[in-house]
Design an enzyme around this catalytic site. Structure first.
Site, mmCIF file in Angstrom:
data_model
loop_
_atom_site.group_PDB
_atom_site.id
_atom_site.type_symbol
_atom_site.label_atom_id
_atom_site.label_comp_id
_atom_site.label_asym_id
_atom_site.label_seq_id
_atom_site.Cartn_x
_atom_site.Cartn_y
_atom_site.Cartn_z
ATOM 1 N N ASN A 44 1.035 -1.298 0.041
ATOM 2 C CA ASN A 44 -0.037 -0.094 -0.090
ATOM 3 C C ASN A 44 0.922 0.951 -0.143
ATOM 4 O OD1 ASN A 44 -1.700 2.162 0.619
ATOM 5 N ND2 ASN A 44 -2.687 1.218 2.035
ATOM 6 N N ARG A 59 6.078 1.308 2.593
ATOM 7 C CA ARG A 59 7.112 1.956 1.826
ATOM 8 C C ARG A 59 8.483 1.642 2.395
ATOM 9 N NH1 ARG A 59 3.576 6.204 2.323
ATOM 10 N NH2 ARG A 59 4.717 7.414 4.118
ATOM 11 N N ALA A 104 0.312 4.242 0.219
ATOM 12 C CA ALA A 104 -0.034 5.185 1.256
ATOM 13 C C ALA A 104 0.467 4.821 2.536
ATOM 14 C CB ALA A 104 -1.316 5.685 1.347
ATOM 15 N N CYS A 105 1.013 3.777 2.828
ATOM 16 C CA CYS A 105 1.615 3.401 4.200
ATOM 17 C C CYS A 105 3.015 3.339 4.057
ATOM 18 C CB CYS A 105 1.179 1.866 4.435
ATOM 19 S SG CYS A 105 1.832 1.057 5.897
ATOM 20 N N GLY A 106 3.448 4.028 5.351
ATOM 21 C CA GLY A 106 4.948 4.292 5.538
ATOM 22 C C GLY A 106 5.667 2.912 5.991
#
Length: 142
Positions: free
Chosen positions: A11, A18, A13-15
């Protein structure tokens, strides 16, 4: 699966997701990236990911920022089958990121869990927030 292959259920948008992706790439692997919100795994595949990671559906479900409570999934007696059905119907409920390599499958929370299933990594690495994961001596910081 070969030693230099990996698949990440990601995802962007997820740190945590990432950072996990960055660690995989830091290990010299360009993984197959499955953005699971747009391309969710089929029920059988999701079950296999969870089981291969040594988890139960309850351990693999995400509560924060999801319809978990609205769907009544937090009440006692909710079966694993019902949790799997909910995750398939609402992929946002799938905790992330799951990573699959030849060395195993893990739910990589925190992101450095991915190091358990990657070839040895000794080059320094810090997460996007600056937290050191591998120090200048090539040692994993725990």
């Amino acid at each position: 699966m070969e030693a230099k292959q990996a698949t990440i259920y990601h995802n962007p948008a997820c740190g945590t997701s990432r950072n996990t992706l960055a660690l995989i790439r830091h290990a010299g692997i360009e993984p197959t990236i499955i953005e699971y919100l747009a391309h969710p795994p089929a029920r059988a595949q999701l079950r296999a990911l969870i089981e291969d990671a040594g988890l139960t559906p309850k351990q693999a479900i995400r509560e924060k920022g999801t319809p978990f409570h609205e769907l009544g999934l937090g009440r006692s007696g909710v079966s694993d089958e019902a949790l799997l059905d909910a995750m398939v119907a609402h992929p946002l409920l799938i905790n992330r990121p799951f990573v699959v390599t030849a060395r195993g499958t893990r739910l990589c929370r925190p992101s450095e869990v991915v190091l358990d299933i990657l070839p040895p990594v000794t080059a320094p690495f810090a997460k996007e927030d600056g937290e050191v994961v591998i120090n200048v001596h090539g040692k994993r910081v725990r």
